[in-house]
Design a protein around this motif. Structure first.
Motif, PDB file in Angstrom:
ATOM      1  N   TYR A 117      -4.573  -3.796   7.313  1.00 29.02           N
ATOM      2  CA  TYR A 117      -5.533  -2.835   6.970  1.00 29.02           C
ATOM      3  C   TYR A 117      -5.073  -1.760   6.043  1.00 29.02           C
ATOM      4  CZ  TYR A 117      -8.380  -4.559  10.955  1.00 29.02           C
ATOM      5  OH  TYR A 117      -9.174  -5.305  11.738  1.00 29.02           O
ATOM      6  N   VAL A 118      -5.986  -1.095   5.290  1.00 32.85           N
ATOM      7  CA  VAL A 118      -5.776  -0.171   4.423  1.00 32.85           C
ATOM      8  C   VAL A 118      -6.723   0.989   4.855  1.00 32.85           C
ATOM      9  CG1 VAL A 118      -5.927   0.889   1.903  1.00 32.85           C
ATOM     10  CG2 VAL A 118      -5.425  -1.596   2.194  1.00 32.85           C
TER      11      VAL A 118
ATOM     12  N   GLU B  33      12.820   5.627  11.511  1.00 32.75           N
ATOM     13  CA  GLU B  33      11.458   6.074  11.635  1.00 32.75           C
ATOM     14  C   GLU B  33      10.979   5.518  10.108  1.00 32.75           C
ATOM     15  OE1 GLU B  33      10.315  10.330  12.031  1.00 32.75           O
ATOM     16  OE2 GLU B  33       9.779  10.086  10.220  1.00 32.75           O
TER      17      GLU B  33
ATOM     18  N   GLY C 232       4.707   7.826  -0.867  1.00 32.91           N
ATOM     19  CA  GLY C 232       6.145   7.371  -0.624  1.00 32.91           C
ATOM     20  C   GLY C 232       7.094   8.167  -0.229  1.00 32.91           C
TER      21      GLY C 232
ATOM     22  N   ILE D 208      11.330  -1.353   2.823  1.00 35.28           N
ATOM     23  CA  ILE D 208      10.176  -2.103   2.028  1.00 35.28           C
ATOM     24  C   ILE D 208      11.112  -2.831   1.083  1.00 35.28           C
ATOM     25  CG2 ILE D 208       8.399  -2.099   0.447  1.00 35.28           C
ATOM     26  CD1 ILE D 208       7.448  -0.191   2.178  1.00 35.28           C
TER      27      ILE D 208
ATOM     28  N   ILE E 274       0.692  -1.040  -0.029  1.00 35.85           N
ATOM     29  CA  ILE E 274       0.071   0.041  -0.022  1.00 35.85           C
ATOM     30  C   ILE E 274       0.798   1.341   0.000  1.00 35.85           C
ATOM     31  CG2 ILE E 274      -1.860   1.231   1.222  1.00 35.85           C
ATOM     32  CD1 ILE E 274      -2.668  -1.603  -0.011  1.00 35.85           C
TER      33      ILE E 274
ATOM     34  N   ILE F 181       1.909  11.496  12.708  1.00 37.83           N
ATOM     35  CA  ILE F 181       2.909  12.391  12.263  1.00 37.83           C
ATOM     36  C   ILE F 181       2.849  13.732  13.161  1.00 37.83           C
ATOM     37  CG2 ILE F 181       2.772  12.117   9.736  1.00 37.83           C
ATOM     38  CD1 ILE F 181       1.014  14.154   9.542  1.00 37.83           C
TER      39      ILE F 181
ATOM     40  N   PRO G  39      15.766  19.292   3.135  1.00 44.63           N
ATOM     41  CA  PRO G  39      15.827  19.255   1.671  1.00 44.63           C
ATOM     42  C   PRO G  39      14.608  18.996   0.965  1.00 44.63           C
ATOM     43  CG  PRO G  39      16.819  17.525   2.503  1.00 44.63           C
ATOM     44  CD  PRO G  39      16.481  18.262   3.940  1.00 44.63           C
TER      45      PRO G  39
ATOM     46  N   ALA H   5      -1.841   8.017   5.262  1.00 47.15           N
ATOM     47  CA  ALA H   5      -0.423   7.576   6.035  1.00 47.15           C
ATOM     48  C   ALA H   5      -0.388   8.176   7.210  1.00 47.15           C
ATOM     49  CB  ALA H   5       0.659   7.768   5.144  1.00 47.15           C
ATOM     50  N   SER H   6      -0.967   9.397   7.536  1.00 47.85           N
ATOM     51  CA  SER H   6      -0.691  10.524   8.717  1.00 47.85           C
ATOM     52  C   SER H   6      -0.819   9.513  10.036  1.00 47.85           C
ATOM     53  CB  SER H   6      -1.567  11.845   8.735  1.00 47.85           C
ATOM     54  OG  SER H   6      -2.882  11.373   8.846  1.00 47.85           O
TER      55      SER H   6
ATOM     56  N   ARG I 241      10.491  25.090   8.067  1.00 52.81           N
ATOM     57  CA  ARG I 241      10.998  23.772   7.420  1.00 52.81           C
ATOM     58  C   ARG I 241      11.725  23.838   6.025  1.00 52.81           C
ATOM     59  NH1 ARG I 241       7.622  19.530   9.074  1.00 52.81           N
ATOM     60  NH2 ARG I 241       8.164  18.375   7.250  1.00 52.81           N
TER      61      ARG I 241
HETATM   62  P1  FAD Z   1       4.088   6.409   2.549  1.00 57.32           P
HETATM   63  O1  FAD Z   1       5.473   6.523   2.652  1.00 57.32           O
HETATM   64  O2  FAD Z   1       3.460   6.212   1.144  1.00 57.32           O
HETATM   65  O3  FAD Z   1       3.784   5.184   3.244  1.00 57.32           O
HETATM   66  C1  FAD Z   1       4.398   5.059   4.578  1.00 57.32           C
HETATM   67  C2  FAD Z   1       4.147   3.798   5.261  1.00 57.32           C
HETATM   68  O4  FAD Z   1       2.536   3.781   5.313  1.00 57.32           O
HETATM   69  C3  FAD Z   1       4.150   2.334   4.532  1.00 57.32           C
HETATM   70  O5  FAD Z   1       4.633   1.457   5.250  1.00 57.32           O
HETATM   71  C4  FAD Z   1       3.002   2.201   3.822  1.00 57.32           C
HETATM   72  O6  FAD Z   1       2.837   0.905   3.167  1.00 57.32           O
HETATM   73  C5  FAD Z   1       1.845   2.721   4.597  1.00 57.32           C
HETATM   74  N1  FAD Z   1       0.633   3.523   4.100  1.00 57.32           N
HETATM   75  C6  FAD Z   1       0.758   4.504   3.368  1.00 57.32           C
HETATM   76  N2  FAD Z   1      -0.785   4.813   3.108  1.00 57.32           N
HETATM   77  C7  FAD Z   1      -1.573   3.960   3.763  1.00 57.32           C
HETATM   78  C8  FAD Z   1      -2.903   3.665   4.089  1.00 57.32           C
HETATM   79  N3  FAD Z   1      -3.703   4.455   3.137  1.00 57.32           N
HETATM   80  N4  FAD Z   1      -3.258   2.480   4.511  1.00 57.32           N
HETATM   81  C9  FAD Z   1      -2.498   1.810   5.253  1.00 57.32           C
HETATM   82  N5  FAD Z   1      -1.130   1.871   5.168  1.00 57.32           N
HETATM   83  C10 FAD Z   1      -0.735   2.846   4.642  1.00 57.32           C
HETATM   84  N6  FAD Z   1       6.798  12.803   9.230  1.00 57.32           N
HETATM   85  C11 FAD Z   1       6.325  13.467  10.654  1.00 57.32           C
HETATM   86  O7  FAD Z   1       6.012  12.996  11.203  1.00 57.32           O
HETATM   87  N7  FAD Z   1       6.789  14.848  10.750  1.00 57.32           N
HETATM   88  C12 FAD Z   1       7.618  15.429   9.938  1.00 57.32           C
HETATM   89  O8  FAD Z   1       7.908  16.705  10.141  1.00 57.32           O
HETATM   90  C13 FAD Z   1       7.942  14.806   8.714  1.00 57.32           C
HETATM   91  N8  FAD Z   1       8.601  15.755   7.929  1.00 57.32           N
HETATM   92  C14 FAD Z   1       9.056  15.144   6.750  1.00 57.32           C
HETATM   93  C15 FAD Z   1       9.776  15.964   5.693  1.00 57.32           C
HETATM   94  C16 FAD Z   1      10.321  15.484   4.432  1.00 57.32           C
HETATM   95  C17 FAD Z   1      11.147  16.306   3.338  1.00 57.32           C
HETATM   96  C18 FAD Z   1       9.959  14.319   3.963  1.00 57.32           C
HETATM   97  C19 FAD Z   1      10.284  13.516   2.798  1.00 57.32           C
HETATM   98  C20 FAD Z   1       9.043  13.435   4.974  1.00 57.32           C
HETATM   99  C21 FAD Z   1       8.847  13.854   6.412  1.00 57.32           C
HETATM  100  N9  FAD Z   1       7.977  12.975   7.016  1.00 57.32           N
HETATM  101  C22 FAD Z   1       7.442  13.688   8.257  1.00 57.32           C
HETATM  102  C23 FAD Z   1       7.643  11.799   6.839  1.00 57.32           C
HETATM  103  C24 FAD Z   1       6.369  11.493   6.057  1.00 57.32           C
HETATM  104  O9  FAD Z   1       6.002  12.678   5.358  1.00 57.32           O
HETATM  105  C25 FAD Z   1       5.319  11.008   6.788  1.00 57.32           C
HETATM  106  O10 FAD Z   1       5.561  10.016   7.270  1.00 57.32           O
HETATM  107  C26 FAD Z   1       3.893  10.722   5.981  1.00 57.32           C
HETATM  108  O11 FAD Z   1       2.875  10.533   6.705  1.00 57.32           O
HETATM  109  C27 FAD Z   1       4.083   9.700   4.925  1.00 57.32           C
HETATM  110  O12 FAD Z   1       2.937   9.603   4.204  1.00 57.32           O
HETATM  111  P2  FAD Z   1       2.962   8.919   2.689  1.00 57.32           P
HETATM  112  O13 FAD Z   1       1.602   9.131   2.014  1.00 57.32           O
HETATM  113  O14 FAD Z   1       4.199   9.529   1.846  1.00 57.32           O
HETATM  114  O15 FAD Z   1       3.337   7.404   3.207  1.00 57.32           O
END
Ligand code: FAD
Ligand code: EPU
Length: 337
Positions: A176-177, A333, A53, A337, A49, A127, A228, A121-122, A223
């Motif tokens: 779960y999704v 953190e 990313g 995968i 899922i 997050i 970056p 994903a939050s 930020r």
């Molecule tokens: P993905 O990377 O696509 O997935 C993360 C995980 O969740 C994977 O295991 C995936 O399988 C699973 N997943 C995704 N969507 C679902 C779904 N709908 N149901 C079930 N499983 C799911 N994080 C913070 O907490 N605080 C910050 O300040 C922060 N700053 C960031 C800054 C940068 C520049 C970057 C690149 C990342 C940062 N992050 C931060 C991390 C990231 O943004 C968070 O973890 C975010 O919630 C990931 O969301 P995503 O949709 O990209 O998840």
């Protein structure tokens, strides 16, 4: 449903790692999600899922059906004198939701501006940024049980939120999704400006009257100056979590390292992993196409053609050196995968 074959995942992960998905589908509704899962089950193919990313490190080609969640929707589902309850589709881009909340004067997530990724994903890692975590505004979520294909509701307690943690990273991993999340946002804002450089940034911009837009702008400014941009340099934000150590251990270490920063946490003192990594000499180090960011050593980067396994090895080397120098374990953190 349009299932694609042999798709490069490079555009779908912020590290920019080039691995192949054997099958790939984007789903815009729960019905499409169910169909995709049923198809994978019938073909005996694993699932991955994917949201934005932005919190994954791809270390191999994915012999799986990668399902990119694109379920949209932002809807006020309840309201009283003090709050709006807003249900948001899992595929909504987190920062777009934050901007919508600011436009509508729904307060509570302004400190979480500019975090990449999706709403779905939050809750995965609860997050957080600048003194706020989603658990502070979370009411419930709906998630599809992959085995039964039934939608189930989880309240905050059922999610077992912690610092960058939830039940979906542990006991319920891969089961779960998440399809939608309900947040409880305030009509009258409570400002959180004590954390980091928010106050200082507002003062520098000459802002005396607080509102959620000003706070969001300040957080965005901070930020952008520290982290970056994945569009320019591949990364997944903080690669490691900040460790918490017992108070006695902190005091002992501070005798050796008077500049050691530390913040009180519920179960001890939280130490910035960035400081530990910098002290070990990693800050700004480059190894071919990968490295440790020059402004924020908690962020590992891919300058272009880096491989997930190289980054994994660098992460292990960093963990070893922090353990060797400080006897402190730091843990990723990011999801491998
Ligand atoms: P993905 O990377 O696509 O997935 C993360 C995980 O969740 C994977 O295991 C995936 O399988 C699973 N997943 C995704 N969507 C679902 C779904 N709908 N149901 C079930 N499983 C799911 N994080 C913070 O907490 N605080 C910050 O300040 C922060 N700053 C960031 C800054 C940068 C520049 C970057 C690149 C990342 C940062 N992050 C931060 C991390 C990231 O943004 C968070 O973890 C975010 O919630 C990931 O969301 P995503 O949709 O990209 O998840
Ligand atoms: N520091 C150094 N050297 C540096 C940079 C920082 O020693 O080059 C030390 C300083 O002591 C500084 C401290 O680290 O005061 C904290 O740095 P920063 O404010 O940048 O925060 P962080 O602990 O590195 C955490 C989150 C971020 C979140 C910010 C703001 C974790 C793992 N990371 O970073 O979340 O945005 O605070 O709240 O908790 C993420 O999870 O991906 C992420 C980016």
């Amino acid at each position: 449903m349009n299932i694609l074959e042999n798709i490069s995942l490079k555009p779908y992960n912020t590290f920019g790692i080039d691995k192949i998905a054997r099958f790939f589908v984007a789903v815009k509704s729960i019905q499409e999600l169910k169909e995709a899962i049923e198809w994978a089950k019938s073909q005996k193919i694993k699932l991955l899922i994917l949201g934005g990313g932005s919190n994954i490190l791809l270390t191999q080609n994915q012999d799986a059906l990668v399902i990119k969640i694109e379920v949209e929707g932002i809807e006020v589902v309840q309201e009283d004198d003090d709050f709006y309850w807003v249900e948001v589709g899992a595929g909504v881009i987190w920062h777009d939701f934050v901007l919508t909340s600011i436009k509508n004067n729904w307060a509570g997530i302004e400190n979480l501006s500019l975090i990449p990724g999706t709403v779905g994903a939050s809750p995965m890692q609860n997050i957080g940024a600048y003194g706020v975590e989603i658990k502070d505004v979370f009411t419930s979520l709906k998630a599809l049980n992959i085995e039964t294909l039934q939608l189930e509701e989880f309240d905050s307690k059922a999610c077992s939120f912690g610092y960058r943690e939830s039940i979906f990273k542990h006991a319920l991993k891969g089961k779960y999704v998440i399809c939608s999340v309900v947040f409880r946002l305030k009509k009258v804002p409570v400002f959180h400006t004590a954390y980091g450089a928010i106050k200082e940034t507002l003062e520098k911009s000459g802002i005396s009257e607080l509102n959620i837009k000003n706070i969001s702008d300040a957080v965005i400014h901070i930020r952008q100056s520290k982290l970056p941009d994945p569009k320019e340099i591949g990364n997944a934000g903080s690669f490691f979590k900040n460790p918490t150590i017992p108070l006695e251990e902190f005091e002992r270490l501070r005798n050796h390292y008077p500049s050691l920063p530390g913040y009180p946490a519920t179960d001890g003192i939280k130490i910035p992993a960035a400081w530990l990594i910098e002290q070990c000499g990693w800050k700004g180090q480059r190894f071919g196409e990968i490295g440790v960011h020059s402004k924020q050593p908690l962020v590992l980067v891919n300058f272009g053609g880096g491989d997930g396994n190289e980054i994994k090895k660098l992460a292990q080397d960093i963990q070893q050196s922090v353990l060797g120098k400080f006897n402190i374990s730091i843990y990723p953190e990011v999801n491998f995968i």
